[in-house]
Write a protein that holds these residues in place. Sequence first.
Motif, PDB file in Angstrom:
ATOM      1  N   UNK A 149       8.872   6.213  12.478  1.00 27.18           N
ATOM      2  CA  UNK A 149       9.219   5.440  13.669  1.00 27.18           C
ATOM      3  C   UNK A 149       8.104   5.496  14.714  1.00 27.18           C
ATOM      4  N   UNK A 150       7.467   6.641  14.831  1.00 27.08           N
ATOM      5  CA  UNK A 150       6.403   6.789  15.826  1.00 27.08           C
ATOM      6  C   UNK A 150       5.242   5.841  15.525  1.00 27.08           C
ATOM      7  N   UNK A 151       4.836   5.778  14.258  1.00 26.85           N
ATOM      8  CA  UNK A 151       3.742   4.894  13.877  1.00 26.85           C
ATOM      9  C   UNK A 151       4.135   3.431  14.078  1.00 26.85           C
ATOM     10  N   UNK A 152       5.411   3.103  13.842  1.00 28.15           N
ATOM     11  CA  UNK A 152       5.857   1.719  14.054  1.00 28.15           C
ATOM     12  C   UNK A 152       5.772   1.353  15.530  1.00 28.15           C
ATOM     13  N   UNK A 153       6.236   2.216  16.427  1.00 26.62           N
ATOM     14  CA  UNK A 153       6.148   1.909  17.852  1.00 26.62           C
ATOM     15  C   UNK A 153       4.702   1.921  18.336  1.00 26.62           C
ATOM     16  N   UNK A 200       0.841  -1.194   0.000  1.00 28.63           N
ATOM     17  CA  UNK A 200       0.000   0.000   0.000  1.00 28.63           C
ATOM     18  C   UNK A 200       0.873   1.240   0.000  1.00 28.63           C
ATOM     19  N   UNK A 201       0.388   2.302  -0.612  1.00 30.53           N
ATOM     20  CA  UNK A 201       1.173   3.529  -0.634  1.00 30.53           C
ATOM     21  C   UNK A 201       0.391   4.694  -1.192  1.00 30.53           C
ATOM     22  N   UNK A 202       0.921   5.896  -0.983  1.00 30.48           N
ATOM     23  CA  UNK A 202       0.299   7.100  -1.527  1.00 30.48           C
ATOM     24  C   UNK A 202       1.349   8.179  -1.726  1.00 30.48           C
ATOM     25  N   UNK A 203       1.075   9.072  -2.617  1.00 30.60           N
ATOM     26  CA  UNK A 203       1.935  10.215  -2.889  1.00 30.60           C
ATOM     27  C   UNK A 203       1.477  11.396  -2.039  1.00 30.60           C
ATOM     28  N   UNK A 204       2.439  12.091  -1.432  1.00 29.25           N
ATOM     29  CA  UNK A 204       2.168  13.327  -0.695  1.00 29.25           C
ATOM     30  C   UNK A 204       3.106  14.392  -1.241  1.00 29.25           C
ATOM     31  N   UNK A 205       2.557  15.515  -1.673  1.00 27.98           N
ATOM     32  CA  UNK A 205       3.349  16.583  -2.288  1.00 27.98           C
ATOM     33  C   UNK A 205       3.321  17.849  -1.435  1.00 27.98           C
ATOM     34  N   UNK A 206       4.368  18.659  -1.618  1.00 26.74           N
ATOM     35  CA  UNK A 206       4.416  19.982  -1.009  1.00 26.74           C
ATOM     36  C   UNK A 206       4.655  19.975   0.473  1.00 26.74           C
ATOM     37  N   UNK A 207       5.526  19.105   0.953  1.00 26.45           N
ATOM     38  CA  UNK A 207       5.791  19.037   2.397  1.00 26.45           C
ATOM     39  C   UNK A 207       7.057  19.813   2.726  1.00 26.45           C
ATOM     40  N   UNK A 208       7.195  20.145   3.988  1.00 21.98           N
ATOM     41  CA  UNK A 208       8.379  20.846   4.495  1.00 21.98           C
ATOM     42  C   UNK A 208       9.182  19.886   5.355  1.00 21.98           C
ATOM     43  N   UNK A 209      10.227  19.284   4.795  1.00 19.38           N
ATOM     44  CA  UNK A 209      11.011  18.302   5.547  1.00 19.38           C
ATOM     45  C   UNK A 209      11.903  18.952   6.599  1.00 19.38           C
ATOM     46  N   UNK A 210      12.041  20.299   6.546  1.00 23.80           N
ATOM     47  CA  UNK A 210      12.852  20.974   7.552  1.00 23.80           C
ATOM     48  C   UNK A 210      12.053  21.302   8.805  1.00 23.80           C
ATOM     49  N   UNK A 211      10.781  20.939   8.788  1.00 25.12           N
ATOM     50  CA  UNK A 211       9.945  21.197   9.969  1.00 25.12           C
ATOM     51  C   UNK A 211      10.507  20.467  11.181  1.00 25.12           C
ATOM     52  N   UNK A 212      10.309  21.073  12.326  1.00 25.65           N
ATOM     53  CA  UNK A 212      10.838  20.505  13.564  1.00 25.65           C
ATOM     54  C   UNK A 212       9.852  19.493  14.147  1.00 25.65           C
ATOM     55  N   UNK A 213      10.379  18.345  14.548  1.00 23.07           N
ATOM     56  CA  UNK A 213       9.532  17.336  15.178  1.00 23.07           C
ATOM     57  C   UNK A 213       8.995  17.874  16.502  1.00 23.07           C
ATOM     58  N   UNK A 214       7.698  17.739  16.770  1.00 24.31           N
ATOM     59  CA  UNK A 214       7.149  18.241  18.036  1.00 24.31           C
ATOM     60  C   UNK A 214       7.831  17.602  19.236  1.00 24.31           C
ATOM     61  N   UNK A 215       7.910  18.354  20.315  1.00 14.55           N
ATOM     62  CA  UNK A 215       8.604  17.874  21.510  1.00 14.55           C
ATOM     63  C   UNK A 215       7.952  16.624  22.065  1.00 14.55           C
ATOM     64  N   UNK A 216       6.609  16.544  21.971  1.00 17.10           N
ATOM     65  CA  UNK A 216       5.925  15.367  22.526  1.00 17.10           C
ATOM     66  C   UNK A 216       6.313  14.095  21.782  1.00 17.10           C
ATOM     67  N   UNK A 217       6.518  14.210  20.459  1.00 20.19           N
ATOM     68  CA  UNK A 217       6.909  13.037  19.688  1.00 20.19           C
ATOM     69  C   UNK A 217       8.364  12.676  19.948  1.00 20.19           C
ATOM     70  N   UNK A 218       9.221  13.696  20.010  1.00 18.59           N
ATOM     71  CA  UNK A 218      10.628  13.442  20.327  1.00 18.59           C
ATOM     72  C   UNK A 218      10.761  12.761  21.678  1.00 18.59           C
ATOM     73  N   UNK A 219       9.957  13.235  22.643  1.00 19.76           N
ATOM     74  CA  UNK A 219      10.022  12.668  23.985  1.00 19.76           C
ATOM     75  C   UNK A 219       9.569  11.210  23.988  1.00 19.76           C
ATOM     76  N   UNK A 220       8.485  10.910  23.292  1.00 15.82           N
ATOM     77  CA  UNK A 220       7.998   9.520  23.271  1.00 15.82           C
ATOM     78  C   UNK A 220       8.985   8.602  22.564  1.00 15.82           C
ATOM     79  N   UNK A 221       9.543   9.060  21.466  1.00 23.63           N
ATOM     80  CA  UNK A 221      10.526   8.233  20.770  1.00 23.63           C
ATOM     81  C   UNK A 221      11.740   7.980  21.658  1.00 23.63           C
TER      82      UNK A 221
END
Length: 815
Positions: free
Chosen positions: A262-266, A225-246
């Motif tokens: 990684x978050x979805x995998x965990x 399964x897969x999908x295309x996503x366009x127009x994203x900002x890869x330089x965006x900062x990961x939220x602190x809550x996600x960094x903390x959980x990881x």
Amino acid sequence: MQFPESWLREYCNPDLTTQQLADLLTMSGMEVEELQPVAPPFTGIVVAEILTAEQHPNADRLRVCTVDAGPHSKDGPLQIVCGAPNARAGIKIPLATVGAELPPGEDGKPFKIGKGKLRGVESQGMLCSARELKLSEDHGGLLELPLDAPVGQDIRAFLNLDDTLFTLKLTPNLGHALSVYGVAREVAALTGAPLKTLPTAPVVPTLDDTLSITVEAPDLCGRFSGRIVRGIDTKAKTPAWMVDRLARCGQRSVSALVDISNYVMFETGQPTHIFDLDKIHGGLTVRWGREGETLKLLNGNTITVDAQVGVIADTQAVESLAGIMGGDATSVGDDTTNVYVEAAFWWPDAVAGRSRRYNFSTDAGHRYERGVDPAHTVERIERITTLIQQICGGEATACGPVTDAIVNLPAKKPVALRVARAAKVIGMPVTQAQCSEVLTRLGLSFTESDGVLTVTPPSWRFDIEIEEDLIEEVIRVIGFDQLPLTAPVAPVTARVRPEAQRGSYALRRSVAALDYQETINFSFVEERWETELAGNTHPIRLLNPIAAPLSVMRSSLIGSLVQVLRHNLTRRAPRVRVFELGRVFQRDASVQTSEQSVVGIDQPLRVAGLAWGAAEPVQWGVKERAVDFFDVKADVEALVAPRVARFVAAEHPAMHPGRCARVELDGVAIGFVGELHPRWRQAYELPAGQGAPVLFELDVPALLARDVPAYQAVPRQQAVTRDIAVIVGDTVGHDAVITSLLAAPTGGLLRSAKLFDVYRPAAGAAGFEPGERSLAIRLELLDDEAPLTDARSDEAVKAALDAVQRDLGARLRGA
């Protein structure tokens, strides 16, 4: 697997303490290996905001800060001197107020904060880094908190530092528990607490773009399964809550897209991969690798694949190692704006063992080897898309529809559970209603008939195949602590060992009593040891060695003991006496498969010993000397006693040709004893000036057999001893002389013959021919019925001399 307790309780929050929850998981088969607090104990640390930061008047590297600590600064902002390079106005940081206690130091005592002066300026507290709070090793500056952090709140509450990290030690059959939600589902089944559903709201496509996907190997990939996503900002900062959980799952933050994957995998247990869409040439093809194809992985390694390894390829090259790791060529970077998000079901057998071929492992491969739920790949794509839009999205972000190629999903065969059989196996009464309740709580669909429940395993359970699997689930949920203490029905009878045989542990104690220390070594060894020390040019090779040098199975214990000697010598051991009792592995076409054997491979038990250095520990009463062949020969004789071994000159690949003997018992060879060959002493870098190592290796079954003690009356007559000296050639061995004497027709009078002196004459000595020597032997004569007279004794001695003269050409010295 590691995860924070707070994340688990978001999906299932039973009315249990942390320890009770850990005990419940352990008793259900998911062993909690460790419970660890997120942060060490400390008090008085609050969220504060720096209002101003001025240069210290008397120090270049210090700043004088005014800090708002909310209710903790009643008389106005606090003045604090700080040396952190990032201390500046406008940021929020942890503040240790006066009276606060920081985490304990190396001495185990907490550090208490008080008022003080730094270079003449008063400081009313301390601004803290993450390292000072022991939250991480980062000591580059103050720990900067989010700008929306409430000033004055206790830092433990704001960062949820009273959380606990659970580390589970899961067996391979528990692949469905390799996620926070998977564990929550188990907790809900075990406790009856409600289970919240995963967020699966679909994202409305705003594009029609899709990527061509071709699955050529249905035995490799069952769903893609897969999908295309366009127009994203890869330089965006990961939220602190996600960094903390990881971080609390043991995963460091890399970038926003990688962190989301990684978050979805965990969270769900579904590994996913994100490709840079603009780096894909044409479409993607899922297939087995081809000989000679290479792939540079995300970890920087370049590997060569073959037809046994699954890959994802575009029209030009291989782009990913299926189910294990993506390729560097299509990896996302700071310049990425368009991505392709992929989630697939890879067959466990197609992924198992592939990582170890390339000497690394991944979290994705670990999960796919155990089985990943194939039914929810689309939902996982939707979850990742939602997070990408929230974290990396913007007005330009748009996504296409999800493409879902279902090729070959696992067929779940129904498994029947007989309630009567379950009660018999479990060992306590269980009812059909109890079994039904357990299966319902576990989310297993089933049908009922009279005493039989037929279960269709859900998509996430790869471990339910036979009736015993369901029986295990029943008692696991009911609780192992509910099992009654029932005495065994069958009598417990000790197996009595025959008196003519001793156990292997008795043999171990016998060797240890001879001053040898037991060692335990790997059964797989270096191929060089087999070739040089065992003469084995065709050893049994390992398909998957734990280390490159340890590539073959041993056919002798000698190599392992030589390595133990080398290990001890590098640590300056003055005296080494070691032994090992273990199995060796030899090719033997006559061996058939059984419960204890593998076809074509013989696995006999051997015991081997090595002695090097001084014959005796240093003491005043005995002159120090190096251990020699005869010392170890005496040890071998002690091991076979009361049976008498025969030592025959022989050759062994590891031993000195002139100082090696074959050990025989009742005419059957049972092993060898001898000095290590000088060639191998040099090759294995053993010291040359401290004596040679002396070794023995014997078959264990021959040593376990022993003679049953038999009654023999004490002789009523006195024995007669006669000493004789016979001249024999140098080529005549001592063993041949003694054998000839004892076989002489003396009417049973000659009881023993023992050598007590050897004389080698000088050249030209009278009575000796060149190449001759004299052996002095003491003969013991005894008649149980009547005293021996001189005449009868002389006759017996003459018969013995005649026999040795006839057999070996010996003559009486001085005759």
